[in-house]
Design an enzyme around this catalytic site. Sequence first.
Site, PDB file in Angstrom:
ATOM      1  N   ASP A 251       0.812  -1.222   0.000  1.00 23.19           N
ATOM      2  CA  ASP A 251       0.000   0.000   0.000  1.00 23.19           C
ATOM      3  C   ASP A 251       0.840   1.265   0.000  1.00 23.19           C
ATOM      4  O   ASP A 251       0.325   2.360  -0.210  1.00 23.19           O
ATOM      5  CB  ASP A 251      -0.882   0.037   1.258  1.00 23.19           C
TER       6      ASP A 251
HETATM    7  C1  GLC Z   1      -1.459  -3.869   5.383  1.00 25.80           C
HETATM    8  C2  GLC Z   1      -2.694  -3.945   4.536  1.00 25.80           C
HETATM    9  C3  GLC Z   1      -2.490  -4.802   3.333  1.00 25.80           C
HETATM   10  C4  GLC Z   1      -1.244  -4.400   2.612  1.00 25.80           C
HETATM   11  C5  GLC Z   1      -0.051  -4.390   3.543  1.00 25.80           C
HETATM   12  C6  GLC Z   1       1.188  -3.868   2.874  1.00 25.80           C
HETATM   13  O1  GLC Z   1      -1.257  -5.086   6.019  1.00 25.80           O
HETATM   14  O2  GLC Z   1      -3.775  -4.451   5.254  1.00 25.80           O
HETATM   15  O3  GLC Z   1      -3.596  -4.704   2.470  1.00 25.80           O
HETATM   16  O4  GLC Z   1      -1.065  -5.297   1.570  1.00 25.80           O
HETATM   17  O5  GLC Z   1      -0.322  -3.551   4.633  1.00 25.80           O
HETATM   18  O6  GLC Z   1       1.133  -2.498   2.628  1.00 25.80           O
HETATM   19  C1  GLC Z   2      -0.435   2.465   5.899  1.00 26.31           C
HETATM   20  C2  GLC Z   2       0.349   1.274   6.387  1.00 26.31           C
HETATM   21  C3  GLC Z   2       0.051   0.046   5.601  1.00 26.31           C
HETATM   22  C4  GLC Z   2      -1.423  -0.149   5.483  1.00 26.31           C
HETATM   23  C5  GLC Z   2      -2.120   1.101   4.989  1.00 26.31           C
HETATM   24  C6  GLC Z   2      -3.596   0.867   4.953  1.00 26.31           C
HETATM   25  O1  GLC Z   2      -0.022   2.812   4.643  1.00 26.31           O
HETATM   26  O2  GLC Z   2       1.724   1.506   6.352  1.00 26.31           O
HETATM   27  O3  GLC Z   2       0.641  -1.070   6.206  1.00 26.31           O
HETATM   28  O4  GLC Z   2      -1.684  -1.181   4.624  1.00 26.31           O
HETATM   29  O5  GLC Z   2      -1.803   2.185   5.801  1.00 26.31           O
HETATM   30  O6  GLC Z   2      -4.361   1.990   4.982  1.00 26.31           O
END
Ligand code: GLC
Ligand code: GLC
Length: 813
Positions: A487
């Site tokens: 993300d």
């Molecule tokens: C969080 C989110 C997931 C994403 C991950 C890496 O665990 O829930 O959807 O893939 O972060 O950013």
């Molecule tokens: C932030 C976190 C990531 C998560 C995302 C979801 O970017 O670092 O882990 O998946 O929020 O909103």
Amino acid sequence: MENQKRYGHFDDQHREYVITDPQTPWPWINYLGNEDFFSLISNTAGGYSFYKDAKFRRITRYRYNNVPMDNGGRYFYIKDGDTVWNPGWKPCKTPLDFYECRHGMSYTRITGRKNGVEASVLFFVPLKKWCEVQKLTLKNESAETKTLKLFSFEEWCLWNAATDMENFQRNFSTGEVEIEGSTIYHKTEYRERRNHYAFYHVNAEIQGFDTDRETFVGLYNEFADPQVVMEGKPRNSHAHGWSPIASHYIEVTLKPGESKDFVFLLGYIENEQDEKFEAPQVINKKKAHALIAELDTTEKVDKAFAELNAYWDALLNIYNVKTGNDKLDRMVNIWNQYQCMVTFNFSRSASFFESGIGRGMGFRDSNQDLVGFVHQIPSRARQRIIDIASTQFPDGGCYHQYQPLTKRGNNDIGGGFNDDPCWLIFGTVAYIKETGDFSILDEMVPFDNQPGSEVTLFEHLKISMDHVINNLGPHLLPLIGRADWNDCLNLNCFSWDPNESFQTTENVSEGTKAESLMIAGLFVVTGKDYVALCKKIGKDAEAVRMQKAIDAMIEAVKKHGWDGEWYLRAYDFYGRKIGSNECDEAKIFIESQGWCTMAEIGADEGMVAKSLDSCKKYLECEHGMVLNNPAFTKYIYEYGEISSYPEGYKENAGIFCHNNPWVIIGECLAGRGNDAWSHYAKILPSYVEEKYQTLHKVEPYVNCQMVAGKDAFKPGEGKNSWLTGTAAWMWYTVSEFILGIKPDYDGIRIDPCLPETATDYTVSRKFRDAEYTITIHPNGQQKGVRSIVLDGSPVDGTVVPYAPGRHTVEVTM
Ligand code: GLC
Ligand code: GLC
């Protein structure tokens, strides 16, 4: 050494984790409830309850990130002479003579002893019921008769957990309660658009109550010294606005050796619109009375508890391994499967790190969670697939999240995460392989929940694949969109505005060349599954069409995605390499190593082996594999959130446990059992539990999303426990790739990949209407099944064909 301090231990026989010191390095929590009514409960009874949706139907109030930590919960105050104490130590923090918290499968039992009195509370949500039971047992272990004053306490949340924390000009005027006998009803907003209320009941006569927080606690007091409790006298307050609470007051006399049970019940009720009231302004309590009557004695509660335990017996009997290694067996047989149920239920919505208001159910998250859960209750997995697919758009894109209460896509976050569609295939294929139920492919499923837009689920899978194919960049690799699995790799975001969300901002995407090798690998892995599925159901032309696209993707990765020693991670907006030896920082990323090795891209050319070796060389450390290396030391405008985190945390070179299993599966497919196992054991909670309780900080019985990486200030410190895709991936990895028991369309494929030290082990696996007892003889081999004998007869190949009934399987490697 400080790091050696232990706060608890596993009790495998009872499937419990036993906490023996209330002052854990962080609240260590558990989850109650399996379907509609849920509670979070810490080892000191902190936490809250909600119905289906932690944002829109929050029943009790909780204060996140408060001082002291873990503030708010279900508290029992026991006043014994001048001493006031709580069975779970908090909030009074009166030193106890004995303390123990046992977190089990959907229940928690907290026991405290003080001055010859034992108070033990069993917390659970009975199956199919919308309530939390709190069975309190008070026992006089002293030689004198004891007269105790007992006060219960719950604080109501005004339903919407978000506005509850901000809209005080309204909130302080809306609160309403009713009191009837030993039941306190919370009915805020019931007079208008709500048709639900909550109640807090005890199955005993009460000698008083309070429902107004200021009266009970006192404006300048704290939960640790509520004035009513300190004075030992309830005020029978009736809340009008401000902050309604529920507190019962009971005087208890116990002879030496005597014990008494009190069943407290926190319930939630919904009424039909035309049956809301029994008299003007008086709520219709019929359903509440009925629910109370089902649980108003110790016997009834014990029976409901036995049913809950039987439910978990059955769930955990589906896959059970005996290896003789307790640390492995307890994770596989108990805690990993338990965590999979929890992540399936909650996605990423409510934990002590997720406030329950930020996120609903994630599209990619929920599909992955399903893979850890599908063997437990396939019918729920089936419904989940339909719910998720219903939030897809006609072009194959989809909402990134949806709300569990409404099942509608969440507009605040929208779509544009280009890995999302592929995950639908991942989830659906796992479901069909587990159940053999191909009929799900014919289910009519809408787009964006719009009635009239329905097409078959198979069509949804097809457009998911097409969404990737229709969004390729200049190297014929998938365009990344807002982000892929990571993300925080926001290649079209370009933000200098701290008020913009990295996730939802796409300041420039016109003309983007930002491509993802992670999606490329994911496309090949799920594409192969899709092709096999098409062949299975006679869609040969579609299989051929998609195979071409997969072959092209493989070529594109080999040509443009290989950096010499590892796979590149991405191309940025301008078409420059990310995750390359040519970069100053973050030369190598884990995600593309995981997915491209799982896809076995370039295996013949040695790419897979080199990539796996590079993971060991650059990413691995004592606590697992970091996400990227070296960490970013400055914010890179072109990359977005990933470079916003300090070195070693979260997506910037943290050990993001979720993606470690991808590399481990890559290792397994490559037959490197020793390496697979050593990566696996590093993030296996029971191994961490043994060594690092203080350092790790968070619950030692489940995985957390992130452990601080080698570049961090405190490598090995865990955060964001419970709700993480790590649960499902750890399960998928160990059950199917390490222990090697893999559901397939026509049976169970057996193909373990083990460390050479592995000894004989047995897996009992319920599969559809069959039950297989499979004994594996590794003979020092890491990989390769030499022979399989099914019920005494040799089997060709590695698939044990499905046939109802009981079977014995002997496997020699
Ligand atoms: C969080 C989110 C997931 C994403 C991950 C890496 O665990 O829930 O959807 O893939 O972060 O950013
Ligand atoms: C932030 C976190 C990531 C998560 C995302 C979801 O970017 O670092 O882990 O998946 O929020 O909103």
